[in-house]
Design a protein around this motif. Sequence first.
Motif, mmCIF file in Angstrom:
data_model
loop_
_atom_site.group_PDB
_atom_site.id
_atom_site.type_symbol
_atom_site.label_atom_id
_atom_site.label_comp_id
_atom_site.label_asym_id
_atom_site.label_seq_id
_atom_site.Cartn_x
_atom_site.Cartn_y
_atom_site.Cartn_z
ATOM 1 N N ARG A 106 19.170 34.893 63.809
ATOM 2 C CA ARG A 106 19.415 33.488 64.127
ATOM 3 C C ARG A 106 18.717 33.134 65.435
ATOM 4 O O ARG A 106 18.476 34.017 66.268
ATOM 5 C CB ARG A 106 20.920 33.249 64.283
ATOM 6 N N PRO A 107 18.435 31.875 65.664
ATOM 7 C CA PRO A 107 17.804 31.493 66.942
ATOM 8 C C PRO A 107 18.609 31.954 68.157
ATOM 9 O O PRO A 107 18.019 32.300 69.198
ATOM 10 C CB PRO A 107 17.743 29.968 66.847
ATOM 11 N N GLU A 108 19.934 31.999 68.030
ATOM 12 C CA GLU A 108 20.762 32.423 69.168
ATOM 13 C C GLU A 108 20.650 33.922 69.450
ATOM 14 O O GLU A 108 21.193 34.403 70.449
ATOM 15 C CB GLU A 108 22.226 32.031 68.962
ATOM 16 N N ASP A 109 19.966 34.668 68.586
ATOM 17 C CA ASP A 109 19.705 36.082 68.851
ATOM 18 C C ASP A 109 18.490 36.281 69.756
ATOM 19 O O ASP A 109 18.191 37.405 70.166
ATOM 20 C CB ASP A 109 19.464 36.838 67.539
ATOM 21 N N THR A 110 17.785 35.194 70.050
ATOM 22 C CA THR A 110 16.614 35.278 70.914
ATOM 23 C C THR A 110 17.013 35.787 72.292
ATOM 24 O O THR A 110 17.906 35.233 72.941
ATOM 25 C CB THR A 110 15.945 33.905 71.044
ATOM 26 N N ALA A 111 16.353 36.858 72.737
ATOM 27 C CA ALA A 111 16.680 37.485 74.013
ATOM 28 C C ALA A 111 15.721 38.648 74.251
ATOM 29 O O ALA A 111 14.970 39.028 73.350
ATOM 30 C CB ALA A 111 18.123 38.006 74.007
ATOM 31 N N VAL A 112 15.799 39.189 75.454
ATOM 32 C CA VAL A 112 15.157 40.476 75.725
ATOM 33 C C VAL A 112 16.193 41.553 75.406
ATOM 34 O O VAL A 112 17.322 41.497 75.902
ATOM 35 C CB VAL A 112 14.693 40.593 77.185
ATOM 36 N N TYR A 113 15.807 42.494 74.574
ATOM 37 C CA TYR A 113 16.703 43.563 74.149
ATOM 38 C C TYR A 113 16.366 44.835 74.935
ATOM 39 O O TYR A 113 15.194 45.238 75.009
ATOM 40 C CB TYR A 113 16.564 43.801 72.654
ATOM 41 N N TYR A 114 17.409 45.448 75.478
ATOM 42 C CA TYR A 114 17.248 46.643 76.299
ATOM 43 C C TYR A 114 17.979 47.824 75.658
ATOM 44 O O TYR A 114 19.141 47.704 75.257
ATOM 45 C CB TYR A 114 17.829 46.430 77.687
ATOM 46 N N CYS A 115 17.309 48.959 75.654
ATOM 47 C CA CYS A 115 17.949 50.201 75.242
ATOM 48 C C CYS A 115 18.626 50.821 76.461
ATOM 49 O O CYS A 115 18.101 50.751 77.583
ATOM 50 C CB CYS A 115 16.901 51.150 74.681
ATOM 51 N N ASN A 116 19.782 51.415 76.240
ATOM 52 C CA ASN A 116 20.532 52.083 77.303
ATOM 53 C C ASN A 116 21.013 53.427 76.802
ATOM 54 O O ASN A 116 21.408 53.542 75.632
ATOM 55 C CB ASN A 116 21.714 51.212 77.736
ATOM 56 N N ALA A 117 20.995 54.423 77.675
ATOM 57 C CA ALA A 117 21.422 55.753 77.240
ATOM 58 C C ALA A 117 22.135 56.488 78.347
ATOM 59 O O ALA A 117 21.709 56.455 79.505
ATOM 60 C CB ALA A 117 20.216 56.569 76.772
ATOM 61 N N ASP A 118 23.232 57.137 77.976
ATOM 62 C CA ASP A 118 23.911 58.109 78.834
ATOM 63 C C ASP A 118 23.464 59.481 78.370
ATOM 64 O O ASP A 118 23.746 59.879 77.235
ATOM 65 C CB ASP A 118 25.434 57.990 78.705
ATOM 66 N N LEU A 119 22.746 60.199 79.241
ATOM 67 C CA LEU A 119 22.135 61.471 78.862
ATOM 68 C C LEU A 119 22.610 62.598 79.762
ATOM 69 O O LEU A 119 22.773 62.402 80.969
ATOM 70 C CB LEU A 119 20.605 61.364 78.950
ATOM 71 N N MET A 120 22.821 63.756 79.143
ATOM 72 C CA MET A 120 23.071 64.968 79.921
ATOM 73 C C MET A 120 21.712 65.558 80.269
ATOM 74 O O MET A 120 20.943 65.943 79.383
ATOM 75 C CB MET A 120 23.891 65.967 79.118
ATOM 76 N N GLU A 121 21.413 65.640 81.570
ATOM 77 C CA GLU A 121 20.143 66.218 81.991
ATOM 78 C C GLU A 121 20.249 67.740 82.080
ATOM 79 O O GLU A 121 19.244 68.444 82.042
ATOM 80 C CB GLU A 121 19.708 65.630 83.323
ATOM 81 N N SER A 122 21.462 68.225 82.242
ATOM 82 C CA SER A 122 21.733 69.649 82.219
ATOM 83 C C SER A 122 23.141 69.803 81.669
ATOM 84 O O SER A 122 23.767 68.826 81.273
ATOM 85 C CB SER A 122 21.631 70.246 83.622
ATOM 86 N N ALA A 123 23.659 71.004 81.714
ATOM 87 C CA ALA A 123 25.017 71.223 81.214
ATOM 88 C C ALA A 123 26.072 70.560 82.091
ATOM 89 O O ALA A 123 27.209 70.374 81.671
ATOM 90 C CB ALA A 123 25.296 72.716 81.104
ATOM 91 N N THR A 124 25.674 70.189 83.321
ATOM 92 C CA THR A 124 26.659 69.668 84.268
ATOM 93 C C THR A 124 26.322 68.308 84.855
ATOM 94 O O THR A 124 27.154 67.716 85.546
ATOM 95 C CB THR A 124 26.854 70.648 85.436
ATOM 96 N N THR A 125 25.126 67.785 84.636
ATOM 97 C CA THR A 125 24.740 66.518 85.248
ATOM 98 C C THR A 125 24.347 65.507 84.183
ATOM 99 O O THR A 125 23.702 65.838 83.194
ATOM 100 C CB THR A 125 23.561 66.696 86.219
#
Length: 120
Positions: free
Chosen positions: A86-105
């Motif tokens: 729909r026209p109201e879906d017009t926007a900039v879409y951003y991906c976001n991620a919570d990532l484990m960089e190691s076993a503890t961080t």
Amino acid sequence: QVQLVESGGGLVQDGGSLRLSCEVSGRIFSVIAMGWYRQAPGKARELVARRTRGGATDYADSVKGRFTILRDYAETTLYLQMNSLRPEDTAVYYCNADLMESATTSENYWGQGTQVTVSS
């Protein structure tokens, strides 16, 4: 260095479809959760859809039944299938991620954003 690489935005007519992709680039330990947010001009950034590693999903009420969040088998690429746009879906879409960089961080990352424009 870890990055989120987005693709798939563009211009589509009212009622059309688009698929956005977000790939995790770089070495990580695991994915905690990934999702899509959007920001229209003059508005705050809002959650569109989110998926946890366990498969739980959450959608904004405005996109339920139209958008589907998917991931690949390796769980490092996230997709957003957008139907009945729909026209109201017009926007900039951003991906976001919570990532484990190691076993503890862990770290939270944002993609660069991809423009989605729906014409009436």
